[in-house]
Design an enzyme around this catalytic site. Sequence first.
Site, PDB file in Angstrom:
ATOM      1  N   ALA A  63     -94.567 -10.358  43.691  1.00  0.00           N
ATOM      2  CA  ALA A  63     -95.425 -10.127  43.034  1.00  0.00           C
ATOM      3  C   ALA A  63     -97.266 -11.522  43.439  1.00  0.00           C
ATOM      4  O   ALA A  63     -96.145 -12.206  44.058  1.00  0.00           O
ATOM      5  CB  ALA A  63     -95.442 -10.955  41.484  1.00  0.00           C
ATOM      6  N   GLY A 104     -90.548  -9.396  42.543  1.00  0.00           N
ATOM      7  CA  GLY A 104     -90.440  -7.942  42.820  1.00  0.00           C
ATOM      8  C   GLY A 104     -90.105  -6.807  42.849  1.00  0.00           C
ATOM      9  O   GLY A 104     -90.442  -5.859  43.195  1.00  0.00           O
ATOM     10  N   GLU A 107     -86.908  -5.609  42.722  1.00  0.00           N
ATOM     11  CA  GLU A 107     -86.976  -5.566  41.520  1.00  0.00           C
ATOM     12  C   GLU A 107     -87.506  -3.565  41.990  1.00  0.00           C
ATOM     13  O   GLU A 107     -87.214  -2.739  41.298  1.00  0.00           O
ATOM     14  CB  GLU A 107     -88.242  -5.571  40.469  1.00  0.00           C
ATOM     15  CG  GLU A 107     -87.864  -6.532  39.760  1.00  0.00           C
ATOM     16  CD  GLU A 107     -88.380  -7.167  38.730  1.00  0.00           C
ATOM     17  OE1 GLU A 107     -89.257  -7.691  39.000  1.00  0.00           O
ATOM     18  OE2 GLU A 107     -87.750  -7.406  37.821  1.00  0.00           O
ATOM     19  N   GLU A 127     -87.621 -15.134  40.153  1.00  0.00           N
ATOM     20  CA  GLU A 127     -89.109 -15.636  38.957  1.00  0.00           C
ATOM     21  C   GLU A 127     -88.315 -16.819  38.534  1.00  0.00           C
ATOM     22  O   GLU A 127     -89.060 -17.876  37.836  1.00  0.00           O
ATOM     23  CB  GLU A 127     -88.730 -13.972  38.221  1.00  0.00           C
ATOM     24  CG  GLU A 127     -89.162 -13.916  38.630  1.00  0.00           C
ATOM     25  CD  GLU A 127     -88.765 -12.275  39.811  1.00  0.00           C
ATOM     26  OE1 GLU A 127     -87.467 -13.112  40.022  1.00  0.00           O
ATOM     27  OE2 GLU A 127     -89.303 -11.317  40.083  1.00  0.00           O
TER      28      GLU A 127
END
Length: 696
Positions: A63, A104, A107, A127
């Site tokens: 992210a 991310g 993901e 994370e």
Amino acid sequence: MSDYVTVTHEDGITVLTLDNPPVNALSLRLREPLYKALEAARDDASVSAIVVACAGRTFISGADISEFGTPAALQSPSLRNICALLESLPKPAIAAIHGTAFGGGLELALSCHYRVADKTAKVGLPEVKLGLLPGAGGTVRLPRLVGPEKAVQMIVSGNPIGMAQALESGVVDAIADGDLTAFAVAFAKQKVAEGGPHVPVRDRDEKLAPARADPSSFEAAVKEATKKTRGLEAPLACAASVRNAVNLPFDEALTKEREIFITLVGGVQSRAQRHLFFAEREAAKVPGIGKEVTPRTIAKVGVIGAGTMGGGIAMSFVNGGVPVTILEMSDEALDRGFATIEKNYAISAQRGSISEDEKGKRLARFSRTTDYADLADCDLIIEAVFEEMSVKREVFGKLDTIAKPGAILASNTSYLDIDEIAASTSRPQDVLGLHFFSPANVMRLLEIVRGAKTAPDVLLSALGIAKKIGKVPVVVGVCHGFVGNRMLGARSAEGEDLLLEGASPEQIDKVFTDFGWPMGPFAMGDLAGLDIGWRNRKSLGTSAVIADSLCEQGRFGQKTGKGFYLYEAGSRAPVPDAAVAKLIEDKARERCVNRREISEDEIIERTLYPLVNEGAKVLEEKIAARPSDIDIVWTNGYGFPIGKGGPMFWADVEGLKKIVDRLDYWYGRTGKDVFKPAESLRKLAETGGSFSAKPA
Ligand code: NAD
């Protein structure tokens, strides 16, 4: 088409190439065109499969954490929207991973039907290291691919895995041979030709079935993964979310994951950990060093002294691939030092953390000598001899005569004046402090002490080599104890008085461990050896009534089986000792101190408030450049709990006004300097300011 997503077609396969330098973070400016391109490919009947690849050095590395807390983070399409879209496609999507697919990025890849990767790629969900869990389906999709046991281990540790493991565990479906995109396109064509079904990860429950039938091995994996979480919420939340993935329907588990993410992201611990993430990067930037400054080359290092610190320092460089020559006063001292180094490597090889082959390579990088002339070709020489100015001056005087021009001369002194050491050479511009922490081959913190005359390129070189050997460097100024040990002095100043006035070592230590420290100050003293401080106090003509008495009885801590606590043979577990309680009471009586109940708050106020106060003084004197540098020193070198973000971040959360009020109270009551509020701290408190750039 956009600057951030390039669309190309080849025989019915659409390739979306994402390009958001430097690391393809999932910023809004990338998410928007990606979402549109996926919709277009979905709706184009001529497209039979979609490859998602990245330009530049890596796949999506995660992210965009600089977006956290900004409106862009909340703006659609979110990563979750993109994942849902990918998973709903009526045609297969293939992620083509090179470099790293972290957070991310992974993901997103998990939402594709298939994943192919370059053989040097790495994948992971880190994370937890920012006090979070993967908030876009990572905890719900990864267990479906690798099984919940492996998933919980990966998500709770946050550590990445390489491709051998990724292929074996099912994270990726194939490893590319040659050009990754071409391989991914060929893979896509093959999957299209096979005709499916292309089952999205959300519908793949086969690896969850065993844990649904019998959760015992999953629960054992949770226990193992979370055994060292030390008061942090995120690791437990990660495990709970994987458990939801096992026990709940996919969509429900996804909703719960989101709820937990929102709780964590707004919590103090995650804010603290994100603060430290940015603080570490910030610490590597030194004000006043421009782009015109270039670092010196450091290809060979000399270390003087093969004791506790010298050995560990030498190992740090050797482990980072830099050859080291160690100098000692005698062959016996060299042999002793080397025996310890060899033992350390043998333990590493036994544990499997390095191979026998690697052990051999590392040992081959050491040379040993008792002759200063053998250091003449070193680019950096670090002194780690006894902590005495006269010895240091003598060593630096010798170095001045043999070191080549431009060699960097460093001292590992804990307290002494770097400028005085530099003055014993004719080249003070080449001298600085490199203050490693014990054990030096393990501890990541490195205080780089900038002397009055240290040249900018010397400082830059030190920062560069620190990074190369995996340290976290913080540049500090010259004063007694620099940032860390000076503040430690303030934290410890009240320890003995607290004991005399009514506290016990175990009570104080418990307040510290409840706060999140790995150990309290008395257990720590026993571990380090009480004799070190005792000798130091004797040389300075100072005293510590309880600790000195313990040392006079030969109670030096763990090494003698007795100190502030008792230690049973072979055990490091501190056991409270009635004899110590009696000693404290006797000493209090001798001094006419009336013992009373000491509260937890009082212990915090008399130890951690002075720590913060000293931090403010360190900033006033420009010994540290920024409050966040102090936080890096304390979380990396002294065990300040990372979930609290370091002393200065914690002070903001605790409330500066409250801290100043209580310091005033204790100063009024005792007149002790440690309690006298720093002017800058008082001013911040009065104006509602805070230490963090972004107020907590
Ligand atoms: P130590 O006593 O374990 O080792 C010192 C070594 O230096 C000994 O092996 C000794 O033989 C050698 N030595 C002494 N004089 C010498 C000389 N003139 N030439 C060559 N070798 C010489 O001490 P240590 O704990 O390794 O501490 C070394 C330095 O590191 C000190 O300045 C200390 O303050 C600092 N330091 C120590 C720690 C720690 O936790 N021990 C942490 C940070 C910094």
